[in-house]
Enzyme design. Structure first.
Site, short mmCIF file in Angstrom:
data_model
loop_
_atom_site.label_atom_id
_atom_site.label_comp_id
_atom_site.label_asym_id
_atom_site.label_seq_id
_atom_site.Cartn_x
_atom_site.Cartn_y
_atom_site.Cartn_z
N GLN A 45 0.89 -0.96 -0.16
CA GLN A 45 0.04 -0.02 0.06
C GLN A 45 0.90 1.20 0.06
O GLN A 45 0.41 2.28 -0.25
CB GLN A 45 -0.97 -0.16 1.16
CG GLN A 45 -2.12 -1.06 1.10
CD GLN A 45 -3.03 -1.23 2.23
OE1 GLN A 45 -2.69 -1.83 3.18
NE2 GLN A 45 -4.22 -0.45 2.23
N ARG A 101 3.84 0.04 12.86
CA ARG A 101 3.56 -1.30 12.48
C ARG A 101 3.67 -1.21 10.71
O ARG A 101 3.00 -0.40 10.08
CB ARG A 101 2.21 -1.54 12.78
CG ARG A 101 1.78 -2.78 11.98
CD ARG A 101 0.34 -3.47 12.40
NE ARG A 101 -0.21 -4.64 11.53
CZ ARG A 101 -1.31 -4.68 10.90
NH1 ARG A 101 -2.05 -3.55 10.76
NH2 ARG A 101 -1.50 -5.86 10.54
N HIS A 146 1.23 -9.39 4.51
CA HIS A 146 -0.05 -8.52 4.41
C HIS A 146 -0.49 -8.63 2.85
O HIS A 146 -0.47 -7.88 2.19
CB HIS A 146 0.58 -7.20 5.03
CG HIS A 146 -0.67 -6.34 5.06
ND1 HIS A 146 -0.83 -5.52 6.35
CD2 HIS A 146 -1.73 -5.87 4.78
CE1 HIS A 146 -1.97 -4.80 6.65
NE2 HIS A 146 -2.76 -5.00 5.38
N ASN A 190 -1.91 -10.76 8.20
CA ASN A 190 -3.05 -9.88 8.57
C ASN A 190 -4.39 -9.99 7.95
O ASN A 190 -4.34 -10.46 6.65
CB ASN A 190 -2.41 -8.63 7.75
CG ASN A 190 -3.58 -7.60 7.99
OD1 ASN A 190 -3.55 -6.70 9.05
ND2 ASN A 190 -4.14 -7.15 6.69
N GLU A 191 -5.29 -10.00 8.79
CA GLU A 191 -6.65 -10.46 8.36
C GLU A 191 -6.92 -11.49 7.22
O GLU A 191 -7.38 -11.51 6.13
CB GLU A 191 -7.37 -9.19 7.54
CG GLU A 191 -7.15 -7.98 8.30
CD GLU A 191 -7.74 -6.95 7.99
OE1 GLU A 191 -8.03 -6.62 6.49
OE2 GLU A 191 -8.10 -5.71 8.59
N ASN A 330 -7.94 -5.89 14.17
CA ASN A 330 -8.22 -4.82 13.34
C ASN A 330 -9.85 -4.61 13.12
O ASN A 330 -10.51 -5.41 13.01
CB ASN A 330 -7.86 -5.10 11.76
CG ASN A 330 -6.41 -5.15 11.66
OD1 ASN A 330 -5.80 -4.88 12.37
ND2 ASN A 330 -5.97 -5.47 10.27
N TYR A 332 -13.15 -1.90 12.67
CA TYR A 332 -13.68 -0.60 12.12
C TYR A 332 -15.05 -0.28 12.32
O TYR A 332 -15.50 0.97 12.42
CB TYR A 332 -13.43 -0.68 10.58
CG TYR A 332 -11.72 -0.55 10.20
CD1 TYR A 332 -11.29 0.56 9.92
CD2 TYR A 332 -11.13 -1.82 10.08
CE1 TYR A 332 -10.08 0.47 9.62
CE2 TYR A 332 -10.08 -1.84 9.50
CZ TYR A 332 -9.34 -0.79 9.42
OH TYR A 332 -7.64 -0.38 9.08
N GLU A 401 -5.03 -2.33 13.74
CA GLU A 401 -5.96 -1.23 12.93
C GLU A 401 -7.11 -0.76 13.44
O GLU A 401 -7.87 -1.49 14.14
CB GLU A 401 -6.11 -1.95 11.55
CG GLU A 401 -4.90 -2.06 10.71
CD GLU A 401 -5.12 -2.78 9.32
OE1 GLU A 401 -6.29 -2.54 8.78
OE2 GLU A 401 -4.21 -3.40 8.82
N TRP A 444 -4.86 2.79 11.82
CA TRP A 444 -4.73 2.79 10.20
C TRP A 444 -5.26 4.09 9.55
O TRP A 444 -6.57 4.50 9.79
CB TRP A 444 -5.50 1.57 9.67
CG TRP A 444 -5.14 1.47 8.18
CD1 TRP A 444 -6.05 2.18 7.42
CD2 TRP A 444 -4.33 0.78 7.46
NE1 TRP A 444 -5.33 1.72 6.07
CE2 TRP A 444 -4.16 1.07 6.20
CE3 TRP A 444 -3.09 0.16 8.12
CZ2 TRP A 444 -3.23 0.18 5.48
CZ3 TRP A 444 -2.16 -0.59 7.36
CH2 TRP A 444 -2.39 -0.42 6.16
N GLU A 451 -5.36 1.75 -1.60
CA GLU A 451 -6.30 1.01 -0.64
C GLU A 451 -7.04 -0.07 -1.48
O GLU A 451 -8.17 -0.27 -2.14
CB GLU A 451 -7.62 1.84 -0.34
CG GLU A 451 -8.56 1.39 0.61
CD GLU A 451 -8.14 0.44 1.63
OE1 GLU A 451 -7.19 0.82 2.54
OE2 GLU A 451 -8.88 -0.34 2.26
N TRP A 452 -6.11 -1.07 -2.10
CA TRP A 452 -6.49 -2.14 -2.72
C TRP A 452 -7.24 -2.17 -3.76
O TRP A 452 -7.06 -1.05 -4.77
CB TRP A 452 -7.01 -3.19 -1.79
CG TRP A 452 -6.16 -3.37 -0.42
CD1 TRP A 452 -6.27 -2.91 0.84
CD2 TRP A 452 -4.62 -3.96 -0.34
NE1 TRP A 452 -5.39 -3.11 1.59
CE2 TRP A 452 -4.31 -3.92 0.97
CE3 TRP A 452 -4.04 -4.74 -1.29
CZ2 TRP A 452 -3.05 -4.48 1.33
CZ3 TRP A 452 -2.74 -4.99 -0.79
CH2 TRP A 452 -2.34 -5.01 0.51
#
Ligand SMILES: *[C@@H]1O[C@H](CO)[C@@H](O)[C@H](O)[C@H]1NC(C)=O
Ligand SMILES: *[C@@H]1O[C@H](CO)[C@@H](O)[C@H](O)[C@H]1NC(C)=O
Ligand SMILES: *[C@@H]1O[C@H](CO)[C@@H](O)[C@H](O)[C@H]1NC(C)=O
Ligand SMILES: *[C@@H]1O[C@H](CO)[C@@H](O)[C@H](O)[C@H]1NC(C)=O
Ligand SMILES: *[C@@H]1O[C@H](CO)[C@@H](O)[C@H](O)[C@H]1NC(C)=O
Ligand SMILES: *[C@@H]1O[C@H](CO)[C@@H](O)[C@H](O)[C@H]1NC(C)=O
Ligand SMILES: *[C@@H]1O[C@H](CO)[C@@H](O)[C@H](O)[C@H]1NC(C)=O
Ligand SMILES: *[C@@H]1O[C@H](CO)[C@@H](O)[C@H](O)[C@H]1NC(C)=O
Length: 521
Positions: A45, A101, A146, A190-191, A330, A332, A401, A444, A451-452
């Site tokens: 990213q 991180r 990641h 990650n995730e 993480n 949100y 995050e 984050w 952003e992907w």
């Protein structure tokens, strides 16, 4: 005016100051003195330099080069942190973080995992970054993987091929050995939920495979085993000398019952929480195996006498169980959950989502953001931290995050400051009131970045970057100033408490007032 009017005036003035509220906060306090404060990023990213210094192609390079990301955006250049890492470290220093991180790109370090040969140039890059952080008193928190899977591993079947356990373990071994003298906090993955569901279920993320019935379950299975093997490699070869911690980062919404008084809604919410967080957390933090409700519901929705959920062997269960020193979280947003009823006409795609027999929604009153899925629901954060505390026996949690998007990149990002203030206040309550074992928080993100699938359109940064400008200058937003203050004060000190700054401010204002009253009077 005589002293009879001045004195009440002073009293009123002092009173006003006592009552002066800090915007949007209803709870004050400090975090534990050794609390880790940081900001987070990931390699693909921010780094750019997609084909520099021996780096090979990974699935996100392939996916976005094929035009599958927002308006043709790619991570080819991104924030150019591969070249500007020293600038980034100065940003971190200015904010005053204790931790940073970031993630390592597998494709820089081992461009061809099938041969396993290490690329010294790639290894050197992260060594320089880690050294630069150390020179600035910033402690690294390193994500080993990641999402940027080497394309050569995708081509042999990716996480559906069991041999990835061995390839991943070799990669983890290489980086423990190379950086473990200075890196004491490792995050294996990650995730995994996003990797497996978005990458192999919906196909919205790289590599874009849409096989929701079986592939996400196989993917998760291999990732859990890969995590456990890397954890044991650290135990066997490095823990005694390096004395670090190895954890894994999972994303999770808080799953709230749509009707909190309806028993079937409460059960549905628990089921959803187990299918999301429990999918990975239950094997690693509780029993070595998947949650029972997940086993039952996947079997129930599979052809008679079989299940699309793979089984762990007894030996694998023993390897998984307890294979993490901390739970990286993480978080949100929050979802509302109610059970799916037979006549609800939504049973269409098959697989992981339908296996849960739930309907997810959100409250229309919740404020939105620059992302369709992200609603601002601060109380869900405290609830989720408590769910983790009770479900897994209060493990150490590092929030790796948390943050919010917009699409305009404004530096006057009051909505982001409000989000952070509200969410971090809920985390403070979870620590101070509920005794949740949260030891750190990395927001984050350090800066707007790639952003992907949503390219540069969805912005999470506390620094703004104009991606059309080749300079890629980092500009602090109001949220950067918010973090500077938060970290300096280690929380939200009660403004009515008589600390020196507030006291002298009050005296100064009172004196000015007295002076004015006399002068004008
Ligand atoms: C790297 O990719 C760019 C396009 O993004 C291309 O112009 C350049 O030639 C490539 N460099 C190498 C070393 O392959
Ligand atoms: C799995 O990976 C191995 C290489 O380690 C390869 O020989 C094998 O063909 C792969 N399996 C599949 C189904 O692609
Ligand atoms: C509880 O929720 C279920 C499913 O939404 C619904 O069918 C049922 O009527 C609800 N019960 C009550 C008492 O509201
Ligand atoms: C998993 O670990 C926990 C905690 O150490 C222990 O109580 C439990 O018996 C273990 N379960 C299995 C299946 O090994
Ligand atoms: C897993 O084990 C259960 C019973 O322990 C069995 O019913 C099921 O078929 C097995 N699933 C697979 C995919 O082997
Ligand atoms: C929190 O976790 C750390 C690391 O596992 C542990 O040392 C500590 O005792 C825990 N604290 C509480 C209050 O459980
Ligand atoms: C930018 O977007 C945010 C969030 O949607 C909004 O609150 C803000 O007003 C916008 N600012 C500008 C300058 O457009
Ligand atoms: C971004 O940079 C480009 C190129 O320098 C410039 O034309 C544009 O005005 C800048 N946009 C903003 C919002 O500053």
């Amino acid at each position: 005016m005589d002293s009879g009017t001045i004195f009440p005036l002073i009293l009123i003035n002092v009173f006003v100051h006592l009552l002066l509220p800090v915007e949007g906060t209803d709870y004050y306090g400090r975090f534990p003195s050794n609390f880790m404060w940081g900001l987070a990023t990931s390699a693909h990213q921010i780094e750019g330099a997609w084909n520099a210094s021996g780096k090979s192609e990974h699935i996100w390079d392939r996916f976005c080069h094929a035009g599958k990301c927002w308006k043709g955006d790619t991570g080819d250049v991104a924030c150019d942190s591969f070249h500007k890492y020293m600038v980034d470290v100065q940003l971190l220093k200015k904010i005053g973080v204790t931790h940073y991180r970031f993630s390592l790109a597998w494709t820089r370090i081992i461009p061809n995992p099938l041969t396993g040969k290490v690329n010294q140039e790639g290894l050197n890059y992260y060594r320089q970054l880690i050294d630069e952080l150390q020179r600035n008193n910033i402690i690294p928190l390193v994500t080993i993987f990641h999402w940027d899977l080497p394309q050569s591993l995708e081509d042999i079947g990716s996480w559906a091929n069991d041999s990835l356990v061995g390839y991943y373990n070799h990669y983890a071994d290489v980086v423990f050995k190379a950086y473990g003298d200075k890196v004491k906090h490792w995050i294996t993955f990650n995730e995994p939920w996003v990797i497996c569901w978005m990458g192999y279920g919906t196909g919205e993320y790289a590599p874009g495979i849409k096989e929701p019935a079986t592939r996400p379950y196989k993917c998760a299975h291999t990732i859990i085993k890969s995590h456990a093997e890397a954890y044991h490699t650290y135990n066997d070869k490095y823990r005694n000398t390096q004395k670090g911690q190895v954890g894994i980062t999972m994303n999770s919404d808080f799953m709230a019952p749509k009707d909190p008084h309806n028993k079937s809604h409460i059960e549905a919410a628990t089921r959803a929480q187990q299918f999301n967080l429990g999918w990975f957390a239950h094997p690693i933090f509780k029993s070595g195996d998947y949650p029972d409700v997940m086993k039952n519901y996947v079997a129930k929705n599979s052809p008679q006498g079989t299940s699309r959920l793979p089984n762990f062997t007894a030996q694998e269960i023993a390897r998984n169980n307890g294979s993490a020193d901390f739970l990286g979280l993480n978080h949100y947003t929050t979802s509302l959950v109610e059970p799916l009823r037979r006549n609800d006409n939504v049973h269409v795609t098959g697989g992981y989502i339908d296996d849960q027999e739930n309907i997810l929604s959100h409250d229309p009153a919740w404020p939105g953001s620059g992302s369709t899925w992200l609603f601002v629901v601060p109380w869900g954060f405290r609830n989720l931290l408590n769910w983790i505390r009770t479900e897994y026996g209060n493990p150490q949690v590092i929030v790796t995050e948390n943050g919010v998007t917009d699409n305009n990149g404004t530096v006057q990002d009051k909505h982001r400051v409000d989000y952070y203030r509200a969410y971090i206040t809920e985390m403070l309550k979870a620590i101070n009131e509920d005794k949740c074992n949260v030891t750190g928080y990395t927001a984050w993100s350090l800066m707007d970045n790639f952003e992907w699938s949503n390219g540069y359109h969805e912005k999470f940064g506390i620094h703004y970057i104009n991606f059309s400008d080749p300079e890629l200058k980092r500009v602090p937003k109001d949220s950067a100033i918010f973090f500077q203050k938060l970290i300096t004060e280690n929380g939200f000190p009660d403004p009515t408490q008589n600390n020196a700054a507030v006291c002298s401010q009050k005296i100064f204002i009172s004196l000015v007032l007295i002076f004015l009253v006399y002068f004008l009077g």
